[in-house]
Design an enzyme around this catalytic site. Structure first.
Site, PDB file in Angstrom:
ATOM      1  N   GLN A  13      -3.448   4.171   2.088  1.00 13.98           N
ATOM      2  CA  GLN A  13      -4.695   4.449   1.367  1.00 13.98           C
ATOM      3  C   GLN A  13      -5.873   4.532   2.337  1.00 13.98           C
ATOM      4  O   GLN A  13      -5.971   3.746   3.273  1.00 13.98           O
ATOM      5  CB  GLN A  13      -4.932   3.320   0.360  1.00 13.98           C
ATOM      6  CG  GLN A  13      -5.687   3.758  -0.861  1.00 13.98           C
ATOM      7  CD  GLN A  13      -5.466   2.837  -2.048  1.00 13.98           C
ATOM      8  OE1 GLN A  13      -4.420   2.220  -2.174  1.00 13.98           O
ATOM      9  NE2 GLN A  13      -6.440   2.739  -2.918  1.00 13.98           N
ATOM     10  N   SER A  91       1.352   0.175   4.705  1.00 16.44           N
ATOM     11  CA  SER A  91       1.142  -0.192   3.303  1.00 16.44           C
ATOM     12  C   SER A  91       1.827   0.822   2.381  1.00 16.44           C
ATOM     13  O   SER A  91       3.043   0.949   2.379  1.00 16.44           O
ATOM     14  CB  SER A  91      -0.359  -0.325   3.017  1.00 16.44           C
ATOM     15  OG  SER A  91      -0.578  -0.860   1.727  1.00 16.44           O
ATOM     16  N   LEU A  92       1.051   1.594   1.605  1.00 17.59           N
ATOM     17  CA  LEU A  92       1.619   2.632   0.742  1.00 17.59           C
ATOM     18  C   LEU A  92       2.568   3.551   1.515  1.00 17.59           C
ATOM     19  O   LEU A  92       3.579   4.024   0.979  1.00 17.59           O
ATOM     20  CB  LEU A  92       0.471   3.455   0.139  1.00 17.59           C
ATOM     21  CG  LEU A  92       0.848   4.803  -0.463  1.00 17.59           C
ATOM     22  CD1 LEU A  92       1.584   4.613  -1.776  1.00 17.59           C
ATOM     23  CD2 LEU A  92      -0.373   5.677  -0.631  1.00 17.59           C
ATOM     24  N   ARG A 116       3.118   1.181  -8.990  1.00 16.70           N
ATOM     25  CA  ARG A 116       2.455   0.280  -8.047  1.00 16.70           C
ATOM     26  C   ARG A 116       0.943   0.476  -8.125  1.00 16.70           C
ATOM     27  O   ARG A 116       0.177  -0.494  -8.180  1.00 16.70           O
ATOM     28  CB  ARG A 116       2.961   0.572  -6.632  1.00 16.70           C
ATOM     29  CG  ARG A 116       2.309  -0.251  -5.505  1.00 16.70           C
ATOM     30  CD  ARG A 116       2.829   0.274  -4.169  1.00 16.70           C
ATOM     31  NE  ARG A 116       2.483  -0.564  -3.027  1.00 16.70           N
ATOM     32  CZ  ARG A 116       1.459  -0.316  -2.202  1.00 16.70           C
ATOM     33  NH1 ARG A 116       0.668   0.726  -2.427  1.00 16.70           N
ATOM     34  NH2 ARG A 116       1.228  -1.107  -1.170  1.00 16.70           N
ATOM     35  N   HIS A 201      -3.176  -6.755  -0.502  1.00 15.67           N
ATOM     36  CA  HIS A 201      -2.430  -7.606   0.446  1.00 15.67           C
ATOM     37  C   HIS A 201      -2.998  -9.028   0.510  1.00 15.67           C
ATOM     38  O   HIS A 201      -3.171  -9.592   1.582  1.00 15.67           O
ATOM     39  CB  HIS A 201      -2.381  -6.953   1.846  1.00 15.67           C
ATOM     40  CG  HIS A 201      -1.754  -5.591   1.815  1.00 15.67           C
ATOM     41  ND1 HIS A 201      -0.405  -5.412   1.601  1.00 15.67           N
ATOM     42  CD2 HIS A 201      -2.285  -4.353   1.915  1.00 15.67           C
ATOM     43  CE1 HIS A 201      -0.144  -4.114   1.585  1.00 15.67           C
ATOM     44  NE2 HIS A 201      -1.268  -3.450   1.762  1.00 15.67           N
ATOM     45  N   GLN A 250       5.377  -7.111   0.055  1.00 15.80           N
ATOM     46  CA  GLN A 250       4.278  -6.420   0.738  1.00 15.80           C
ATOM     47  C   GLN A 250       2.961  -6.462  -0.039  1.00 15.80           C
ATOM     48  O   GLN A 250       1.880  -6.467   0.549  1.00 15.80           O
ATOM     49  CB  GLN A 250       4.702  -4.960   0.979  1.00 15.80           C
ATOM     50  CG  GLN A 250       3.794  -4.184   1.899  1.00 15.80           C
ATOM     51  CD  GLN A 250       3.608  -2.754   1.435  1.00 15.80           C
ATOM     52  OE1 GLN A 250       2.986  -2.497   0.422  1.00 15.80           O
ATOM     53  NE2 GLN A 250       4.172  -1.825   2.194  1.00 15.80           N
TER      54      GLN A 250
END
Length: 298
Positions: A13, A91-92, A116, A201, A250
């Site tokens: 992101q 991440s993503l 998600r 996170h 995660q």
């Protein structure tokens, strides 16, 4: 690119931009097919927002995450010559990496990414929070100050280990404000609040985990064709059960990108190619592993 020394890495992101993937759509039959498939799977024309939407349209978590994921995978399928020796995603971006490694089919991964994004958006509304980038301090100092503030009752944690001297913190608005003050006093060059809608996170994402867990359990995960370095422990994985558990963890655990790139370099990776919108990861890799060759998949 077929060598074990070559890795493909996928952004998360923040890499979105108006007009993203339009060139891919126009120039690659494989990419066009995948982008149209994404529209069908989602039940709305995501590509309209990607090609013609404003920055604000693209900043909504429930749009941003599918858009970046779809752009990244479309760029990967447009290059059938790519056979990376390892993959990783920020991440993503880990979802894009899992498709590239054959762990997830695109048609299974996109609904997971959408779920998600929805779960994270809901968690942001339930537990308002934010993030800030801390520049010019060592990780240990940032971690110590976050622990001290958390002990006093405000939520703040290290969230993204992006590169040496750049660590993003995440938590409640009060926690981030207090941490930014304390970190500047401790010598941080900058403590920049980020324009994000929540505390990604961090423990404030716990409610999103339950929703994602249910979706992950219903999805087929396969053995990886090449090692997937995952954010949670920065280590290579190929076994489906391990990959599933790490993907779920995660959401509330930090993204260990610095450690991931260091471990990949130590394992013999000399070439990193970023696949997806933007060039954020190329800049980070140059700072983490200066001897590595860094490029873009295009």
């Amino acid at each position: 690119m077929t060598s074990n020394k070559s890795a493909v890495i996928f952004p998360g992101q923040g890499s979105q931009f108006p007009g993203m993937a339009r060139e891919l759509f126009e120039q690659s039959t494989e990419a066009r097919r995948l982008l149209e498939q994404a529209n069908d799977l989602l039940g709305f024309r995501l590509t309209d927002t990607m090609f013609s939407g404003s920055e604000d349209d693209l900043r909504r978590t429930d749009v941003t995450q599918p858009a970046i994921f779809v752009h990244s995978v479309a760029q990967f399928v447009a290059r059938p010559d790519l056979a990376p020796g390892a993959v990783a995603g920020h991440s993503l971006g880990e979802f894009s990496a899992l498709v590239a490694a054959g762990v997830l089919a695109f048609e299974d991964a996109l609904p997971l990414v959408a779920r998600r994004a929805q779960a994270m958006q809901a968690a942001c509304q339930e537990q308002p929070g934010t993030m800030a980038a801390i520049l010019g301090l060592d990780d240990a100092t940032v971690e110590h100050i976050c622990l001290e503030i958390s002990a006093e009752g405000a939520v703040v944690v290290a969230a993204n280990y992006n590169c040496p001297g750049q660590l993003v913190i995440s938590g409640s608005v009060r926690g981030i404000e207090r941490a930014c003050e304390a970190l500047k006093a401790a010598g941080a060059k900058r403590a920049l609040p980020l324009p994000v809608g929540g505390a990604f996170h961090s423990p404030l994402m716990q409610s999103a985990q339950a929703a994602l867990a249910e979706a992950i359990e219903k999805t087929a995960f396969r053995e990886a064709r090449c090692p997937v370095y995952q954010n949670v422990d920065a280590r290579p994985h190929t076994a489906p059960a391990e990959i599933q558990a790490n993907l779920l963890a995660q959401l509330t655990a930090p993204v260990r990108w610095t450690q991931t790139v260091q471990n990949m370099a130590q394992a013999g990776t000399t070439d990193f190619a970023e696949c997806g919108p933007g060039k954020v990861l190329q800049g980070l890799v140059k700072k983490i592993a200066p001897a590595a060759a860094v490029s873009s998949v295009s």
